[in-house]
Design a protein around this motif. Structure first.
Motif, mmCIF file in Angstrom:
data_model
loop_
_atom_site.group_PDB
_atom_site.id
_atom_site.type_symbol
_atom_site.label_atom_id
_atom_site.label_comp_id
_atom_site.label_asym_id
_atom_site.label_seq_id
_atom_site.Cartn_x
_atom_site.Cartn_y
_atom_site.Cartn_z
ATOM 1 N N ARG A 113 0.828 -1.215 0.000
ATOM 2 C CA ARG A 113 0.000 0.000 0.000
ATOM 3 C C ARG A 113 0.858 1.258 0.000
ATOM 4 O O ARG A 113 0.465 2.297 -0.541
ATOM 5 C CB ARG A 113 -0.920 0.001 1.231
ATOM 6 C CG ARG A 113 -1.969 -1.090 1.219
ATOM 7 C CD ARG A 113 -2.742 -1.101 2.541
ATOM 8 N NE ARG A 113 -3.784 -2.120 2.565
ATOM 9 C CZ ARG A 113 -4.555 -2.379 3.618
ATOM 10 N NH1 ARG A 113 -4.390 -1.675 4.743
ATOM 11 N NH2 ARG A 113 -5.476 -3.324 3.557
ATOM 12 N N GLU A 151 -6.047 2.391 5.513
ATOM 13 C CA GLU A 151 -7.320 2.219 4.806
ATOM 14 C C GLU A 151 -8.481 2.012 5.783
ATOM 15 O O GLU A 151 -9.210 1.020 5.718
ATOM 16 C CB GLU A 151 -7.237 1.084 3.786
ATOM 17 C CG GLU A 151 -6.196 1.361 2.700
ATOM 18 C CD GLU A 151 -6.228 0.360 1.554
ATOM 19 O OE1 GLU A 151 -7.014 -0.612 1.611
ATOM 20 O OE2 GLU A 151 -5.458 0.553 0.589
ATOM 21 N N LYS A 179 -10.284 8.362 -1.569
ATOM 22 C CA LYS A 179 -10.867 7.623 -0.443
ATOM 23 C C LYS A 179 -12.370 7.873 -0.335
ATOM 24 O O LYS A 179 -13.134 6.957 -0.020
ATOM 25 C CB LYS A 179 -10.164 8.008 0.865
ATOM 26 C CG LYS A 179 -8.702 7.591 0.896
ATOM 27 C CD LYS A 179 -8.526 6.128 0.547
ATOM 28 C CE LYS A 179 -7.078 5.721 0.379
ATOM 29 N NZ LYS A 179 -6.938 4.326 -0.102
#
Length: 245
Positions: A113, A151, A179
């Motif tokens: 990520r 996340e 997001k």
């Protein structure tokens, strides 16, 4: 996913700084938290993070109440502070690993990520460097990377643009929109109202420890009777006591 702040009263000691705060944040939106210095924004955020204990009220994320399961609650959010919090003895990569450990993410997943974020913020060659030697803007980028590898359902971001260069600011805004489009929620405290007006879906205006207006721009205009006005103009009107006249 809904974030609920209900009847929140709290502060530092026996005297409340914020009084009977009530609002909900919905899935897939960016909400701007705005107000003068001392309005209660940081105190509200610290309560939402679990750093302060409320005198009254409750805080929930996806029906998880902070008082009943604080660990699960905290893993549903990540936080970017106004001033970077850097550990002198840890490299950039170790900061990423430490964040991963706190959120029960594997090191492999965390680095997977982190790689595109490191590239975006031009830190991919700095993994083995100690960020304590970075500029303030670079330190802020470390905070952003660590927050975004999590996340979570909720991002709480306090004055995210301080110290960032224009490219860093745009990259940060692009991440927030990304997001939001993934149905995550962003609560952003900022004084840069033109940017907030452009990117936020709703606005929460605080003054003297209370919420004095909350809604999208059109709703704020109706609440204040300022049809056609900008967020800047509404903010100045409300914080100068315009709603009380």
């Amino acid at each position: 996913m809904t974030v609920k702040v209900e009847h929140l009263t709290g502060g530092y000691g026996k005297r409340p700084v914020i009084k009977n705060i009530n609002f909900e944040l919905n899935q897939g939106e960016i909400v701007g938290l705005i107000g003068l210095n001392g309005a209660g924004k940081s105190t509200t955020i610290k309560h939402m993070l679990g750093l302060l204990t409320p005198m009254e009220g409750s805080l929930t994320i996806s029906d998880i109440n902070i008082n009943k399961d604080v660990e699960t609650y905290r893993r549903k959010l990540s936080y970017i502070p106004e001033s970077p919090v850097i550990y002198e003895e840890l490299t950039l990569q170790e900061h990423i690993y430490m964040t991963a450990m706190a959120y029960n993410i594997s090191r492999e997943k965390a680095m997977e990520r982190a790689r595109p974020l490191l590239k975006t913020f031009r830190l991919e060659d700095e993994l083995n460097i100690f960020p304590s030697h970075f500029s303030k803007g670079m330190k802020q980028k470390v905070m952003i990377i660590c927050a975004f590898i999590v996340e979570p359902e909720l991002y709480i971001i306090d004055e995210p643009f301080l110290g960032l260069d224009p490219l860093g600011i745009q990259s940060m805004l692009d991440l927030m929109v990304e997001k939001k489009n993934e149905n995550r929620t962003v609560l952003m405290s900022t004084h840069i109202l033109a940017t907030a007006e452009r990117y936020c879906d709703r606005f929460l205006i605080m003054d003297e420890g209370e919420i004095v207006a909350f809604g999208n721009l059109e709703e704020l205009r109706k609440q204040t009777g300022l049809e056609g006005k900008t967020l800047d103009e509404i903010y100045i009107h409300v914080t100068q006591g315009g709603n009380n006249s």
